[in-house]
Design a protein around this motif. Sequence first.
Motif, PDB file in Angstrom:
ATOM      1  N   UNK A   1       0.827  -1.238  -0.036  1.00  0.00           N
ATOM      2  CA  UNK A   1      -0.055   0.001  -0.159  1.00  0.00           C
ATOM      3  C   UNK A   1       1.010   1.034  -0.177  1.00  0.00           C
ATOM      4  N   UNK A   2       2.324   1.299   0.731  1.00  0.00           N
ATOM      5  CA  UNK A   2       3.021   2.546   0.817  1.00  0.00           C
ATOM      6  C   UNK A   2       3.520   2.770  -0.397  1.00  0.00           C
ATOM      7  N   UNK A   3       4.062   1.778  -1.048  1.00  0.00           N
ATOM      8  CA  UNK A   3       4.624   1.866  -2.329  1.00  0.00           C
ATOM      9  C   UNK A   3       3.699   2.301  -3.410  1.00  0.00           C
ATOM     10  N   UNK A   4       2.311   1.836  -3.480  1.00  0.00           N
ATOM     11  CA  UNK A   4       1.420   2.100  -4.279  1.00  0.00           C
ATOM     12  C   UNK A   4       1.030   3.473  -4.329  1.00  0.00           C
ATOM     13  N   UNK A   5       0.612   3.761  -3.148  1.00  0.00           N
ATOM     14  CA  UNK A   5       0.102   5.378  -2.987  1.00  0.00           C
ATOM     15  C   UNK A   5       1.190   6.130  -3.294  1.00  0.00           C
ATOM     16  N   UNK A   6       2.568   6.048  -2.868  1.00  0.00           N
ATOM     17  CA  UNK A   6       3.526   6.921  -3.394  1.00  0.00           C
ATOM     18  C   UNK A   6       3.528   7.117  -4.957  1.00  0.00           C
TER      19      UNK A   6
ATOM     20  N   UNK B   1      -9.500  -0.919  14.087  1.00  0.00           N
ATOM     21  CA  UNK B   1     -10.654  -1.281  13.030  1.00  0.00           C
ATOM     22  C   UNK B   1     -11.341   0.126  12.421  1.00  0.00           C
ATOM     23  N   UNK B   2     -11.514   1.044  13.314  1.00  0.00           N
ATOM     24  CA  UNK B   2     -12.091   2.332  12.983  1.00  0.00           C
ATOM     25  C   UNK B   2     -11.015   2.910  11.927  1.00  0.00           C
ATOM     26  N   UNK B   3      -9.843   2.935  12.511  1.00  0.00           N
ATOM     27  CA  UNK B   3      -8.968   3.882  11.542  1.00  0.00           C
ATOM     28  C   UNK B   3      -8.714   2.852  10.377  1.00  0.00           C
ATOM     29  N   UNK B   4      -8.685   1.741  10.275  1.00  0.00           N
ATOM     30  CA  UNK B   4      -8.433   1.198   8.920  1.00  0.00           C
ATOM     31  C   UNK B   4      -9.666   1.268   8.101  1.00  0.00           C
ATOM     32  N   UNK B   5     -10.772   1.111   8.650  1.00  0.00           N
ATOM     33  CA  UNK B   5     -12.166   1.461   7.834  1.00  0.00           C
ATOM     34  C   UNK B   5     -11.998   2.684   7.297  1.00  0.00           C
ATOM     35  N   UNK B   6     -11.846   3.717   8.211  1.00  0.00           N
ATOM     36  CA  UNK B   6     -11.399   5.167   7.741  1.00  0.00           C
ATOM     37  C   UNK B   6     -10.781   5.254   6.304  1.00  0.00           C
ATOM     38  N   UNK B   7      -9.553   4.552   6.488  1.00  0.00           N
ATOM     39  CA  UNK B   7      -8.563   4.497   5.508  1.00  0.00           C
ATOM     40  C   UNK B   7      -9.138   4.098   4.045  1.00  0.00           C
ATOM     41  N   UNK B   8      -9.915   3.061   4.288  1.00  0.00           N
ATOM     42  CA  UNK B   8     -10.443   2.174   2.955  1.00  0.00           C
ATOM     43  C   UNK B   8     -11.542   3.183   2.441  1.00  0.00           C
ATOM     44  N   UNK B   9     -12.413   3.683   3.357  1.00  0.00           N
ATOM     45  CA  UNK B   9     -13.365   4.745   2.779  1.00  0.00           C
ATOM     46  C   UNK B   9     -12.990   5.724   1.977  1.00  0.00           C
ATOM     47  N   UNK B  10     -12.001   6.580   2.878  1.00  0.00           N
ATOM     48  CA  UNK B  10     -11.156   7.795   2.093  1.00  0.00           C
ATOM     49  C   UNK B  10     -10.661   7.528   0.831  1.00  0.00           C
ATOM     50  N   UNK B  11     -10.115   6.274   0.618  1.00  0.00           N
ATOM     51  CA  UNK B  11      -9.243   5.755  -0.585  1.00  0.00           C
ATOM     52  C   UNK B  11     -10.320   5.675  -1.747  1.00  0.00           C
ATOM     53  N   UNK B  12     -11.549   4.930  -1.053  1.00  0.00           N
ATOM     54  CA  UNK B  12     -12.646   4.756  -1.968  1.00  0.00           C
ATOM     55  C   UNK B  12     -13.098   5.819  -2.773  1.00  0.00           C
ATOM     56  N   UNK B  13     -13.503   6.795  -1.755  1.00  0.00           N
ATOM     57  CA  UNK B  13     -13.962   8.156  -2.082  1.00  0.00           C
ATOM     58  C   UNK B  13     -13.006   8.878  -3.233  1.00  0.00           C
ATOM     59  N   UNK B  14     -11.739   8.848  -3.088  1.00  0.00           N
ATOM     60  CA  UNK B  14     -10.741   9.119  -3.826  1.00  0.00           C
ATOM     61  C   UNK B  14     -10.873   8.475  -5.394  1.00  0.00           C
TER      62      UNK B  14
ATOM     63  N   UNK C   1      -6.358  -3.432  -0.809  1.00  0.00           N
ATOM     64  CA  UNK C   1      -5.207  -4.059  -0.131  1.00  0.00           C
ATOM     65  C   UNK C   1      -5.503  -3.941   1.445  1.00  0.00           C
ATOM     66  N   UNK C   2      -5.858  -2.510   1.810  1.00  0.00           N
ATOM     67  CA  UNK C   2      -6.216  -2.349   3.106  1.00  0.00           C
ATOM     68  C   UNK C   2      -7.433  -3.181   3.831  1.00  0.00           C
ATOM     69  N   UNK C   3      -8.335  -3.514   3.023  1.00  0.00           N
ATOM     70  CA  UNK C   3      -9.397  -4.127   3.217  1.00  0.00           C
ATOM     71  C   UNK C   3      -8.956  -5.565   3.445  1.00  0.00           C
TER      72      UNK C   3
END
Length: 238
Positions: free
Chosen positions: A20-25, A92-105, A206-208
């Motif tokens: 995920x780190x490499x992918x996002x950069x 779990x809340x933080x991971x879910x927040x990350x997933x939702x934000x990336x899905x929004x992007x 991947x975060x899911x």
Amino acid sequence: MATIHRRPDTPAVGALLAMVGGYLDAYTFVRHRVFANLQSGNVLLFCVEATARHWHRAVLLLIPVAAFGVGVLLVEILGLPRLLRLVRRPLRMVLTLQILLLAGVAAVPDDAPSQVTTVTVSFVAALQFSTFTSLRDAPYTTLAESGNLQKAIAAAHRWLSARESADARRAGQYALVIAAFVVGAVLGAVITRLVGPPAVGVAAGLLAAVLALLIRETRRLQRLEAAGSAASPPSATP
């Protein structure tokens, strides 16, 4: 130090997070020529633009840096004891927040301002950086590989010198994380060029997978704990 993640990561989780780190950069650099993870690159570019008196571009580079800082602060606040008593599953809340934000992007139109993507991804990266810091018995980061590379070389040198199996294991773990970061960066660059904005959805997937692995591991440990309690003889009544 406040933390919402007290259990060390398994190699599988560490590898997925490094991807995920490499992918996002790669995603943010291909699309916007901005680094989303650790902010050294953006600070450097800010200095270059500022010394050239490109003030508008310089200020824009500070926005993802600020978003990263907000993400770090959020994890610190969630790790405070009084909030841990209120929030039952902060990890779990933080991971879910990350997933939702990336899905929004991924759903953002191609002509949307670049700051929508860079700020969101930098915030997500900060959440990941501040939350996942330990791989089995060693510190690591999933967002930049200089530290991991140094630790891998040092562990390999110690293993060659003393032949301690623990050092060989650590060197292998760091090598796995580095390789996963490289794979993620290659995939991020290729898929982003082919697909455009929706490519960030791969990182959300991947975060899911990370979330699913963490939930499974938690349930496994709970079953072991319950089995151990059931097998223990009752204590004598005084």
